[in-house]
Design a protein around this motif. Structure first.
Motif, short mmCIF file in Angstrom:
data_model
loop_
_atom_site.label_atom_id
_atom_site.label_comp_id
_atom_site.label_asym_id
_atom_site.label_seq_id
_atom_site.Cartn_x
_atom_site.Cartn_y
_atom_site.Cartn_z
N UNK A 101 0.83 -1.21 0.00
CA UNK A 101 0.00 0.00 0.00
C UNK A 101 0.86 1.26 0.00
N UNK A 102 0.48 2.22 -0.83
CA UNK A 102 1.24 3.46 -0.93
C UNK A 102 2.33 3.42 -1.98
N UNK A 103 2.68 2.21 -2.46
CA UNK A 103 3.70 2.07 -3.49
C UNK A 103 3.06 2.17 -4.88
N UNK A 104 3.84 2.65 -5.86
CA UNK A 104 3.40 2.65 -7.25
C UNK A 104 4.59 2.18 -8.08
N UNK A 105 4.54 0.93 -8.51
CA UNK A 105 5.62 0.31 -9.26
C UNK A 105 5.48 0.64 -10.74
N UNK A 106 6.53 1.25 -11.31
CA UNK A 106 6.54 1.56 -12.74
C UNK A 106 7.43 0.53 -13.43
N UNK A 107 6.87 -0.17 -14.39
CA UNK A 107 7.60 -1.21 -15.10
C UNK A 107 7.81 -0.82 -16.56
N UNK A 108 9.09 -0.67 -16.94
CA UNK A 108 9.45 -0.41 -18.33
C UNK A 108 9.80 -1.76 -18.95
N UNK A 109 8.91 -2.31 -19.74
CA UNK A 109 9.03 -3.71 -20.18
C UNK A 109 10.21 -3.97 -21.09
N UNK A 110 10.95 -5.04 -20.76
CA UNK A 110 12.16 -5.44 -21.48
C UNK A 110 11.88 -6.63 -22.37
N UNK A 111 12.89 -7.00 -23.19
CA UNK A 111 12.72 -8.14 -24.09
C UNK A 111 13.96 -9.03 -24.18
N UNK A 112 15.07 -8.59 -23.62
CA UNK A 112 16.27 -9.41 -23.61
C UNK A 112 17.19 -8.95 -22.49
N UNK A 113 18.37 -9.59 -22.37
CA UNK A 113 19.26 -9.28 -21.26
C UNK A 113 19.74 -7.84 -21.28
N UNK A 114 20.10 -7.33 -22.46
CA UNK A 114 20.67 -5.98 -22.50
C UNK A 114 19.61 -4.91 -22.25
N UNK A 115 18.40 -5.09 -22.75
CA UNK A 115 17.34 -4.11 -22.47
C UNK A 115 16.98 -4.13 -20.98
N UNK A 116 16.97 -5.32 -20.39
CA UNK A 116 16.68 -5.43 -18.97
C UNK A 116 17.77 -4.75 -18.13
N UNK A 117 19.03 -5.00 -18.50
CA UNK A 117 20.14 -4.41 -17.75
C UNK A 117 20.15 -2.90 -17.90
N UNK A 118 19.79 -2.40 -19.08
CA UNK A 118 19.70 -0.96 -19.30
C UNK A 118 18.64 -0.34 -18.39
N UNK A 119 17.47 -0.96 -18.34
CA UNK A 119 16.39 -0.45 -17.49
C UNK A 119 16.83 -0.44 -16.03
#
Length: 272
Positions: free
Chosen positions: A20-38
């Motif tokens: 409660x009180x949190x707002x999780x923002x998810x920038x969706x990835x598609x591979x290891x490098x995009x995930x690591x960048x995020x």
């Protein structure tokens, strides 16, 4: 620390991001490098986009990427980051609740701590059965996975008028009873409609980012706990690649814009 201990710690961290009180923002990835960048720019968790992952492997969206390839790509993402990872698992790659539950346990084995499961055009009873079977299988194996139940009532315009939100709430409650931990309602909803879902459904609400979405602080005040962007980032990335590729193919060798990041050395260091 063992793989199981790491997964358990990540699961606890992921659940805490929905408090409660949190707002999780998810920038969706598609591979290891995009995930690591995020992760490198402050992402507190990684969620995948089913469409982006499929396209990256030469397949169309809609469970056309073979599960074993999805599993391998997911393993790469988990290894590349130090934040919790959740996977868009569409309808679970099967109509069989037992097979869906088994697949989710296999995802958990590689370190996944969250999955999205959607009803799509299928009857809500089927998604409820998949959720129930998955929750029981995870409990039996001592695994913790955040089950996010997506309903496509609004997105697919299954029902029109005020009855549409009634159907969203009805399905969401059914999915909660079946064992989901969160509910995802993609589509255009007003602040008042979002507030109703938050009020009448007792698990965290996930919405899809869109120009019509209320501002973040209003979402937080309403009680929304999670926002995701789907394939937005991969489309943005490919748009940039297209522009630069057009320059290259035309024989124009202008250097990359000054200050362009990440640079070669930084990318290489991520995986060194």
């Amino acid at each position: 620390m063992t793989t199981e201990s790491l997964a358990s710690a990540d699961a606890a961290r992921f659940r805490a991001l929905h408090a409660p009180g949190q707002l999780l923002i998810l920038a969706n990835a598609w591979d290891a490098v995009s995930a690591r960048l995020i992760e490198s720019i402050g992402g507190t968790a990684i969620a995948t986009s089913s469409a982006a992952m499929a396209w990256a492997h030469g397949a169309p969206d809609g469970e056309r990427l073979p599960f074993d390839r999805l599993l391998a790509a997911t393993r790469d993402i988990v290894r590349a980051v130090h934040v919790p990872v959740s996977v868009d698992f569409e309808r679970g790659y099967s109509k069989s609740p037992v097979e869906v539950a088994d697949a989710i346990c296999r995802l958990s084995e590689v370190g996944v701590v969250g999955v999205n499961l959607e009803d799509g055009a299928e009857p809500p009873e089927l998604l409820a059965a998949k959720l129930s079977a998955s929750r029981e299988a995870l409990r039996r194996e001592g695994r913790d996975v955040f089950l996010n139940a997506r309903t496509d009532v609004i997105l697919r315009r299954m029902v029109s008028g005020p009855q549409a939100l009634d159907e969203v709430v009805r399905r969401a409650r059914r999915y909660v009873d079946a064992g989901c931990d969160g509910v995802f309602v993609p589509g255009s909803l007003t602040a008042e409609e979002l507030a109703r879902v938050v009020e009448e459904v007792r698990v965290p609400l996930n919405v899809w980012a869109a120009p019509t979405l209320p501002p973040l602080e209003q979402l937080r005040a309403i009680g929304v706990r999670r926002v995701s962007v789907g394939p937005r980032l991969v489309l943005t990335a490919l748009s940039a690649v297209k522009r630069d590729a057009e320059q290259v193919l035309a024989g124009r060798w202008a250097p990359a814009p000054e200050g362009a990041t990440p640079a070669y050395a930084e990318l290489n260091a991520w995986f060194g």
